[in-house]
Design a protein around this motif. Structure first.
Motif, PDB file in Angstrom:
ATOM      1  N   LEU A  62      40.387  40.737  35.623  1.00 30.52           N
ATOM      2  CA  LEU A  62      41.513  40.140  34.909  1.00 30.52           C
ATOM      3  C   LEU A  62      40.997  39.028  34.010  1.00 30.52           C
ATOM      4  N   ARG A  63      41.647  38.863  32.869  1.00 27.64           N
ATOM      5  CA  ARG A  63      41.368  37.687  32.036  1.00 27.64           C
ATOM      6  C   ARG A  63      42.574  36.766  32.137  1.00 27.64           C
ATOM      7  N   THR A  64      42.330  35.577  32.685  1.00 26.44           N
ATOM      8  CA  THR A  64      43.435  34.652  32.926  1.00 26.44           C
ATOM      9  C   THR A  64      43.189  33.349  32.176  1.00 26.44           C
ATOM     10  N   ASN A  65      44.203  32.487  32.167  1.00 26.95           N
ATOM     11  CA  ASN A  65      43.996  31.183  31.526  1.00 26.95           C
ATOM     12  C   ASN A  65      43.291  30.203  32.463  1.00 26.95           C
ATOM     13  N   MET A  66      42.924  30.680  33.681  1.00 26.99           N
ATOM     14  CA  MET A  66      42.074  29.861  34.560  1.00 26.99           C
ATOM     15  C   MET A  66      40.613  30.233  34.408  1.00 26.99           C
ATOM     16  N   GLY A  67      40.391  31.403  33.845  1.00 28.43           N
ATOM     17  CA  GLY A  67      39.022  31.846  33.699  1.00 28.43           C
ATOM     18  C   GLY A  67      38.972  33.341  33.474  1.00 28.43           C
ATOM     19  N   ASP A  68      37.805  33.788  33.068  1.00 26.29           N
ATOM     20  CA  ASP A  68      37.602  35.202  32.794  1.00 26.29           C
ATOM     21  C   ASP A  68      37.087  35.868  34.061  1.00 26.29           C
ATOM     22  N   TYR A  69      37.940  36.633  34.723  1.00 24.56           N
ATOM     23  CA  TYR A  69      37.542  37.271  35.983  1.00 24.56           C
ATOM     24  C   TYR A  69      37.129  38.717  35.767  1.00 24.56           C
ATOM     25  N   THR A  70      36.461  38.936  34.612  1.00 23.94           N
ATOM     26  CA  THR A  70      35.858  40.249  34.394  1.00 23.94           C
ATOM     27  C   THR A  70      34.335  40.135  34.412  1.00 23.94           C
ATOM     28  N   GLN A  71      33.823  38.889  34.368  1.00 19.14           N
ATOM     29  CA  GLN A  71      32.371  38.709  34.337  1.00 19.14           C
ATOM     30  C   GLN A  71      31.982  37.414  35.044  1.00 19.14           C
ATOM     31  N   ASP A  72      30.668  37.232  35.188  1.00 19.82           N
ATOM     32  CA  ASP A  72      30.131  36.059  35.913  1.00 19.82           C
ATOM     33  C   ASP A  72      30.737  35.966  37.313  1.00 19.82           C
ATOM     34  N   LEU A  73      30.936  37.103  37.948  1.00 19.40           N
ATOM     35  CA  LEU A  73      31.521  37.112  39.291  1.00 19.40           C
ATOM     36  C   LEU A  73      30.435  37.445  40.306  1.00 19.40           C
ATOM     37  N   LYS A  74      30.643  36.975  41.538  1.00 17.88           N
ATOM     38  CA  LYS A  74      29.765  37.458  42.600  1.00 17.88           C
ATOM     39  C   LYS A  74      30.613  37.936  43.777  1.00 17.88           C
ATOM     40  N   TRP A  75      30.110  38.945  44.422  1.00 13.95           N
ATOM     41  CA  TRP A  75      30.812  39.599  45.526  1.00 13.95           C
ATOM     42  C   TRP A  75      30.422  38.909  46.829  1.00 13.95           C
ATOM     43  N   ASP A  76      31.392  38.289  47.490  1.00 13.26           N
ATOM     44  CA  ASP A  76      31.122  37.656  48.788  1.00 13.26           C
ATOM     45  C   ASP A  76      31.150  38.752  49.851  1.00 13.26           C
ATOM     46  N   LYS A  77      30.036  39.481  49.924  1.00 11.56           N
ATOM     47  CA  LYS A  77      30.001  40.724  50.720  1.00 11.56           C
ATOM     48  C   LYS A  77      30.413  40.527  52.169  1.00 11.56           C
ATOM     49  N   GLU A  78      30.005  39.385  52.748  1.00  7.62           N
ATOM     50  CA  GLU A  78      30.270  39.175  54.180  1.00  7.62           C
ATOM     51  C   GLU A  78      31.771  38.995  54.433  1.00  7.62           C
ATOM     52  N   LYS A  79      32.530  38.750  53.350  1.00  9.83           N
ATOM     53  CA  LYS A  79      33.983  38.552  53.509  1.00  9.83           C
ATOM     54  C   LYS A  79      34.768  39.864  53.381  1.00  9.83           C
ATOM     55  N   THR A  80      34.086  40.963  53.082  1.00 10.75           N
ATOM     56  CA  THR A  80      34.800  42.243  52.893  1.00 10.75           C
ATOM     57  C   THR A  80      35.553  42.620  54.163  1.00 10.75           C
ATOM     58  N   ALA A  81      36.834  42.917  54.017  1.00 13.83           N
ATOM     59  CA  ALA A  81      37.677  43.255  55.173  1.00 13.83           C
ATOM     60  C   ALA A  81      38.080  44.723  55.078  1.00 13.83           C
ATOM     61  N   LYS A  82      37.796  45.476  56.121  1.00 15.68           N
ATOM     62  CA  LYS A  82      38.168  46.897  56.134  1.00 15.68           C
ATOM     63  C   LYS A  82      39.207  47.154  57.212  1.00 15.68           C
ATOM     64  N   GLY A  83      40.087  48.115  56.973  1.00 13.26           N
ATOM     65  CA  GLY A  83      41.124  48.383  57.966  1.00 13.26           C
ATOM     66  C   GLY A  83      41.927  49.626  57.650  1.00 13.26           C
ATOM     67  N   ASP A  84      43.102  49.704  58.243  1.00 14.51           N
ATOM     68  CA  ASP A  84      44.016  50.839  58.058  1.00 14.51           C
ATOM     69  C   ASP A  84      45.356  50.317  57.575  1.00 14.51           C
ATOM     70  N   TYR A  85      46.059  51.148  56.836  1.00 14.02           N
ATOM     71  CA  TYR A  85      47.432  50.834  56.456  1.00 14.02           C
ATOM     72  C   TYR A  85      48.223  52.118  56.651  1.00 14.02           C
ATOM     73  N   SER A  86      49.077  52.134  57.656  1.00  8.43           N
ATOM     74  CA  SER A  86      49.827  53.359  57.919  1.00  8.43           C
ATOM     75  C   SER A  86      51.250  52.993  58.300  1.00  8.43           C
ATOM     76  N   GLY A  87      52.129  53.982  58.278  1.00  7.21           N
ATOM     77  CA  GLY A  87      53.521  53.703  58.607  1.00  7.21           C
ATOM     78  C   GLY A  87      54.388  54.931  58.456  1.00  7.21           C
ATOM     79  N   ASN A  88      55.675  54.688  58.527  1.00 10.52           N
ATOM     80  CA  ASN A  88      56.660  55.757  58.530  1.00 10.52           C
ATOM     81  C   ASN A  88      57.945  55.223  57.917  1.00 10.52           C
ATOM     82  N   TYR A  89      58.580  56.015  57.094  1.00 11.66           N
ATOM     83  CA  TYR A  89      59.892  55.623  56.580  1.00 11.66           C
ATOM     84  C   TYR A  89      60.714  56.857  56.242  1.00 11.66           C
TER      85      TYR A  89
END
Ligand code: CA
Length: 672
Positions: A62-89
């Motif tokens: 995203l390009r925002t007025n707080m900063g350009d979040y398309t570049q100069d980014l780093k991935w905080d790999k240890e923070k990656t959260a994996k899981g499931d999302y399931s349900g019924n309706y």
């Protein structure tokens, strides 16, 4: 190859192979994998289906007025959260209404801004302009993957005391294979069309055009369908790109570009709303963007059967009553009789007709306020209710954003006025409203849709939108939302013989693969008149067959269907057709793709309760002769086969097959 060019080529090749992304999340059945990486500070994803590349490495951010979040980014790999999302309706307004289960695997990646100074000024390092210099996390990207779909969205995080941001651009890209063929509708130029009401998603779909165009220069509206052909048919890919979950917190987006198959998210055009309002997004932090969705399969089955649009969203408020009780079939006089038919006597005649058909509602179209008046509308509503029919009233959304002159106007754009009006509607027993002529996809308009729906729910009023944007998960988000037009709909059959001539190709054999996949569609069709005129003898001539009209009542889905029937059809239309139109359901529990190709033909099945309806139409020059294998039907049972202008009882073979023929511009319907 010259040495310099060759070196550049090698560098490019190295860069490509260096994007050694890893599968960050796979579908429950393992057939879909999403790769993600941050390469040279830029987030990139790709999508694999059965080992084949469906989405090639594509930038995110995203390009925002707080900063350009398309570049100069780093991935905080240890923070990656994996899981499931399931349900019924269960939601009776959808194509898969009852007891619907969904299951996604999820991964959330966290991205931080590299705080390295990037510019030099007077020999001293400077933070990039507009960059707040934060080196903590700035943004998450969340992926959800089902057995058919990939979805992702961004969460922009609070930074220090900054709790508000403007998103100027979204860099999300969908790089489809460069040999892909496209089925998508170009975005209009703003402030064009009738009374400068465009864009309202009313352009013709491309018919298998190669990638590389950008529509009329403004890209394409969602949903966008791609076929990736393959000599080995089993390896062909079908890809549908769309978005869901959009409300007053974002803008409606489109796809831009197309060079070599590279499409990216586009925000609204500056000229929409007559130039008023920003093209960007104002967001409170932390804030989520809508979901970008990619549905994939080897045939169009996964596309037609997907429910990703609704699986990922939640209701924004509880229903004030059980709206599903009032879903059903209805009538509208305007499609055949136009403005002059919106008078008391003609509407009363249509109420009698609706009652004779056993229909639930009548839509009273534009100008009722001057041609009938509020007092006599109350009288008409009482009369309708005495016959078991409820009224929908038409409104102009305007406002100031276009020149549409039809009244009533200046009501739906004001909370005070519309709440007063809705209270009156509740008092006289009005079922719902049809609001027309919205003005584009900027954030204030998306907020207006949300506000109209929210207020209407307070008074038990259902909402249909016309001249409008695509709904984006709204059936589930807003319980009193019914359907939107957002398509070249039946009105064009009245206005244009050319449109009639291509009806099967551009509508019947196209919308079930595209527009109607992602939302209830108010098409207003299934005409049995030979001509789009009250005396049924002049004007635009319908070239499709009567069985085609019956088939589209099944192929096109909306929980409330206002059909283009006319009182004279009780005597001048075939009895089998009228009987079918009396009984065809509008609430469905299941959908199955059987066969077809967009713009050529479609055969699909819908189940309502324990009854299957199989419907098909043919837009090709040659007739279709096929033996359909229909595992949903019992071998040896007898079905009703609507074919070649008659209905016949036919036995299903022991092998669960039925022989069918569909003539050019014709249809077929099989009912258990
Ligand atoms: Ca329209």
């Amino acid at each position: 190859m010259k040495m310099k060019k060759y070196a550049a080529f090698c560098l490019a090749l190295m860069a490509m192979t260096a994007v050694k992304a890893e599968v960050i999340v796979s579908s429950p059945d393992g057939r879909i994998g999403v790769d993600f990486d941050v390469k040279d500070g830029k987030p990139v994803y790709s999508v694999i289906y059965d080992g084949q590349v469906a989405i090639e490495p594509s930038p995110l951010g995203l390009r925002t007025n707080m900063g350009d979040y398309t570049q100069d980014l780093k991935w905080d790999k240890e923070k990656t959260a994996k899981g499931d999302y399931s349900g019924n309706y269960a939601l009776a307004s959808l194509k898969e209404g009852q007891d619907h289960n969904f299951e996604f695997k999820t991964a959330i990646v966290q991205l931080s801004k590299n705080a390295r100074p990037v510019a030099q000024e007077n020999g001293r390092p400077q933070a990039r302009r507009g960059d707040r210099g934060n080196n903590g996390p700035v943004m998450n990207i969340e992926f959800r993957v089902s057995n058919r779909d990939v979805a992702f969205r961004y969460t922009v995080l609070t930074q220090g005391d900054t709790r508000s941001c403007v998103i100027r651009e979204e860099a999300s890209t969908f790089q489809v294979p460069s040999n892909s063929l496209t089925f998508m509708a170009p975005q209009s130029n703003p402030m064009t069309g009738f009374a400068r009401t465009a864009p309202s998603y009313e352009t013709k779909f491309t018919l298998g055009e190669p990638v590389g165009k950008n529509g009329y220069g403004n890209g394409y509206v969602f949903p966008c369908l791609f076929e990736v052909p393959n000599a080995d048919k089993a390896k062909a890919l079908w890809i549908l790109v769309s978005e869901t979950g959009t409300d007053g917190n974002y803008v409606g987006c489109r796809l831009l570009g197309g060079n070599g198959g590279e499409y990216r998210i586009g925000f609204p055009q500056e000229g929409e709303l007559n130039g008023w309002g920003s093209t960007s997004v104002q967001m409170a932090l932390p804030g989520n963007t809508p979901w970008r969705t990619i549905t994939i399969g080897h045939t169009p089955a996964n596309i037609i059967e997907t429910t990703v649009t609704w699986d990922l969203v939640d209701a924004k408020y509880p229903a004030s009553k059980d709206y599903s009780k009032d879903y059903g079939k209805g009538m509208w006089s305007w499609i055949i009789g136009m403005d002059s038919s919106c008078n008391f006597d003609e509407q009363k005649r249509y109420i009698d007709f609706a009652a004779a058909m056993g229909y639930r509602s009548l839509l009273v179209d534009a100008l009722w306020d001057v041609q009938i008046g509020r007092e006599r509308i109350a009288e008409l509503s009482r009369y309708a209710q005495s016959k078991g029919v409820g009224l929908y009233l038409w409104y102009n959304s305007n406002g100031s954003w276009n020149d549409a002159p039809q009244s009533p106007k200046g009501i739906m754009n004001s909370s005070r006025e519309r709440r007063k009006e809705m209270k009156w509607m509740q008092e006289i027993g009005i079922l719902g409203i049809k609001v027309d002529f919205f003005g584009g996809d900027k954030q204030p308009v998306m907020q207006l849709y949300e506000d109209i729906l929210t207020d209407a729910n307070d008074f038990g009023i259902m909402c249909i939108f016309h001249g409008c944007t695509l709904p984006r998960g709204w059936e589930r988000m807003f319980p009193n939302y019914v359907a939107s037009e957002a398509i070249l709909a039946s009105e064009n059959l009245h206005f244009s013989q050319g449109f009639c001539d291509e009806e099967a190709r551009d509508c019947g054999a196209m919308y079930p693969f595209t527009r109607n996949v992602v939302g209830s569609m108010d098409f207003g069709g299934s005409a049995l008149n030979k001509y789009y005129n009250a005396d049924n003898s002049r004007g635009s001539r319908r070239v499709t067959s009567d069985v085609y009209a019956l088939a589209t009542a099944v192929l096109f889905q909306s929980p409330v269907q206002h059909f283009a029937l006319a009182p004279n059809n009780l005597t001048d239309a075939p009895e089998y057709a009228i009987d079918f139109m009396k009984t065809v359901p509008t609430k469905w529990d299941e959908v199955r793709f059987i066969d077809g190709y967009p713009g050529k033909y479609i055969i699909m099945a819908r189940r309502s309760g324990d009854k299957w309806y199989i419907a098909g139409v043919n837009a090709m020059e040659q007739p279709i002769k096929q033996t359909l294998t229909l595992p949903m039907l019992e071998g040896g049972s007898t079905i009703n086969l609507y074919m070649n202008d008659e209905v016949k009882p036919v036995k299903v073979s022991k092998k669960q097959t039925v022989k069918i023929e569909i003539p050019t511009n014709g249809g077929v319907v099989i009912v258990e």
